[in-house]
Design a protein around this motif. Structure first.
Motif, PDB file in Angstrom:
ATOM      1  N   HIS A  99       0.827  -1.208   0.000  1.00  0.00           N
ATOM      2  CA  HIS A  99       0.000   0.000   0.000  1.00  0.00           C
ATOM      3  C   HIS A  99       0.859   1.254   0.000  1.00  0.00           C
ATOM      4  O   HIS A  99       1.834   1.355   0.736  1.00  0.00           O
ATOM      5  CB  HIS A  99      -0.916  -0.002   1.221  1.00  0.00           C
ATOM      6  CG  HIS A  99      -1.844   1.161   1.278  1.00  0.00           C
ATOM      7  ND1 HIS A  99      -2.860   1.347   0.362  1.00  0.00           N
ATOM      8  CD2 HIS A  99      -1.916   2.206   2.148  1.00  0.00           C
ATOM      9  CE1 HIS A  99      -3.519   2.451   0.664  1.00  0.00           C
ATOM     10  NE2 HIS A  99      -2.966   2.995   1.738  1.00  0.00           N
ATOM     11  N   GLU A 100       0.479   2.208  -0.839  1.00  0.00           N
ATOM     12  CA  GLU A 100       1.147   3.510  -0.898  1.00  0.00           C
ATOM     13  C   GLU A 100       0.178   4.593  -0.429  1.00  0.00           C
ATOM     14  O   GLU A 100      -1.009   4.550  -0.754  1.00  0.00           O
ATOM     15  CB  GLU A 100       1.626   3.803  -2.317  1.00  0.00           C
ATOM     16  CG  GLU A 100       2.710   2.841  -2.799  1.00  0.00           C
ATOM     17  CD  GLU A 100       3.192   3.168  -4.196  1.00  0.00           C
ATOM     18  OE1 GLU A 100       2.568   4.040  -4.836  1.00  0.00           O
ATOM     19  OE2 GLU A 100       4.173   2.554  -4.649  1.00  0.00           O
ATOM     20  N   TYR A 101       0.697   5.543   0.327  1.00  0.00           N
ATOM     21  CA  TYR A 101      -0.153   6.603   0.852  1.00  0.00           C
ATOM     22  C   TYR A 101       0.662   7.882   1.019  1.00  0.00           C
ATOM     23  O   TYR A 101       1.897   7.873   0.946  1.00  0.00           O
ATOM     24  CB  TYR A 101      -0.761   6.192   2.192  1.00  0.00           C
ATOM     25  CG  TYR A 101       0.244   5.961   3.288  1.00  0.00           C
ATOM     26  CD1 TYR A 101       0.567   6.969   4.200  1.00  0.00           C
ATOM     27  CD2 TYR A 101       0.896   4.734   3.420  1.00  0.00           C
ATOM     28  CE1 TYR A 101       1.487   6.762   5.210  1.00  0.00           C
ATOM     29  CE2 TYR A 101       1.825   4.516   4.420  1.00  0.00           C
ATOM     30  CZ  TYR A 101       2.113   5.530   5.309  1.00  0.00           C
ATOM     31  OH  TYR A 101       3.042   5.313   6.302  1.00  0.00           O
ATOM     32  N   GLU A 116       5.420  10.861   0.324  1.00  0.00           N
ATOM     33  CA  GLU A 116       4.901   9.602  -0.219  1.00  0.00           C
ATOM     34  C   GLU A 116       5.535   8.441   0.536  1.00  0.00           C
ATOM     35  O   GLU A 116       6.757   8.357   0.651  1.00  0.00           O
ATOM     36  CB  GLU A 116       5.226   9.491  -1.711  1.00  0.00           C
ATOM     37  CG  GLU A 116       4.630  10.592  -2.570  1.00  0.00           C
ATOM     38  CD  GLU A 116       3.105  10.583  -2.557  1.00  0.00           C
ATOM     39  OE1 GLU A 116       2.525   9.477  -2.505  1.00  0.00           O
ATOM     40  OE2 GLU A 116       2.507  11.675  -2.572  1.00  0.00           O
ATOM     41  N   THR A 227      -7.824   3.942   3.279  1.00  0.00           N
ATOM     42  CA  THR A 227      -7.092   3.155   2.273  1.00  0.00           C
ATOM     43  C   THR A 227      -7.401   3.634   0.870  1.00  0.00           C
ATOM     44  O   THR A 227      -6.503   3.839   0.052  1.00  0.00           O
ATOM     45  CB  THR A 227      -7.458   1.661   2.402  1.00  0.00           C
ATOM     46  OG1 THR A 227      -7.108   1.195   3.702  1.00  0.00           O
ATOM     47  CG2 THR A 227      -6.735   0.834   1.354  1.00  0.00           C
ATOM     48  N   ALA A 230      -5.909   6.982   0.156  1.00  0.00           N
ATOM     49  CA  ALA A 230      -4.440   6.977   0.225  1.00  0.00           C
ATOM     50  C   ALA A 230      -3.899   8.147   1.025  1.00  0.00           C
ATOM     51  O   ALA A 230      -2.818   8.663   0.752  1.00  0.00           O
ATOM     52  CB  ALA A 230      -3.835   6.964  -1.184  1.00  0.00           C
TER      53      ALA A 230
END
Length: 285
Positions: A99-101, A116, A227, A230
């Motif tokens: 997961h990227e956020y 990031e 989620t 993000a």
């Protein structure tokens, strides 16, 4: 009928499952989102059915079904949550795979910085077969501040059902045996989980209290929205809640040290609720 009477979202109709009954009022919340119900037995549903979804939320299922769907979601890159309420306690497990956020911070001068970030999750199977790093000689009192006894109780409860085929009900000794085995597997002292907690889990194993389900559902909804947007890091990867003590705990079980450091800010977080709707979600009850 008893269950239907406890939810204002359900419309009581003859020979109707909860999923069908909930649609009547749930659809009114957002007419632009298509909501449908699947009335067939989820255990008999082929894997191909689940592959079209972006994320899946599985509630009150057996451990074997949790393991099956989490494995499938990992293979198909589908976000996965599993939740359960037993009496006055509840938990969820999430596997977002990779997961990227974006994390936003503000300096004293008012300057806003966006960073990031990336966090990896582990499968449910991996989390259940991991060992925790516990300092030798640590007292039970201090250990309870680091890990949730309720986590080991829930894992024991799910494993009891998977092995026995039924919930423990009055079989407190049987549940205690499994919970102690779970503690040994994770490398924590069995004294961490007291008899009072084991007794409560055994007696309330198959009982779902609507207020507890509402609280846990709100937290899971917030996690899903976090989620999908993000923005900020979702919890990684187990969350337990005890409504009597009004405490919720996040435990990163089986997560590599780098991922734990990345997600450090999420531990022991107090959560609030958001209200938004998202599409492409499968909720299995």
């Amino acid at each position: 009928m008893y269950q239907l009477s406890f939810s204002f979202r359900l419309k009581i109709l003859d020979r109707m499952q909860r999923a069908e009954a909930a649609i009547v009022n749930a659809q009114k919340l957002n007419p632009l989102v298509k909501i449908s119900a699947v009335t067939s037995n989820i255990i008999d549903t082929p894997d191909s059915f689940f592959e079209s979804f972006h994320l899946i939320i599985l509630s009150d299922a057996t451990l074997s079904l949790m393991l099956r769907l989490d494995k499938l979601c990992g293979e198909k890159n589908i976000k996965f949550w599993a939740t359960r309420v037993s009496g006055f306690n509840g938990f969820f497990f999430c596997d977002l795979i990779s997961h990227e956020y974006t994390e936003q911070s503000q300096s004293p001068s008012g300057a806003v910085t966006k960073t990031e970030k990336h966090v990896d999750y582990v499968s449910l199977e991996h989390a259940l077969s991991s060992k925790l790093s516990v300092k030798e000689g640590i007292s039970i009192k201090k250990l309870k501040k680091l890990v949730s006894p309720l986590f080991f109780g829930f894992v024991g409860l799910l494993k009891f059902e998977m092995e026995a085929g039924v919930w423990p009900k009055e079989d407190e000794e049987g549940l205690k045996k499994v919970v102690y085995e779970v503690c040994e597997g994770y490398g924590v002292p069995k004294e961490l989980v007291d008899d009072k907690l084991i007794s409560a889990l055994a007696k309330q194993a198959a009982t779902e209290f609507t207020p507890v389900a509402a609280i846990l559902g709100g937290i899971v909804a917030q996690e899903v929205l976090r989620t999908l947007s993000a923005k900020d890091a979702p919890s990684n990867n187990f969350f337990t809640i005890d409504v009597f003590s009004s405490e919720g705990s996040v435990m990163a079980v089986g997560v590599e040290p780098e991922a734990k450091k990345e997600d450090k800010g999420k531990q022991k977080e107090v959560m609030s609720m958001d209200t938004e709707e998202q599409d492409g979600v499968l909720i299995l009850d």
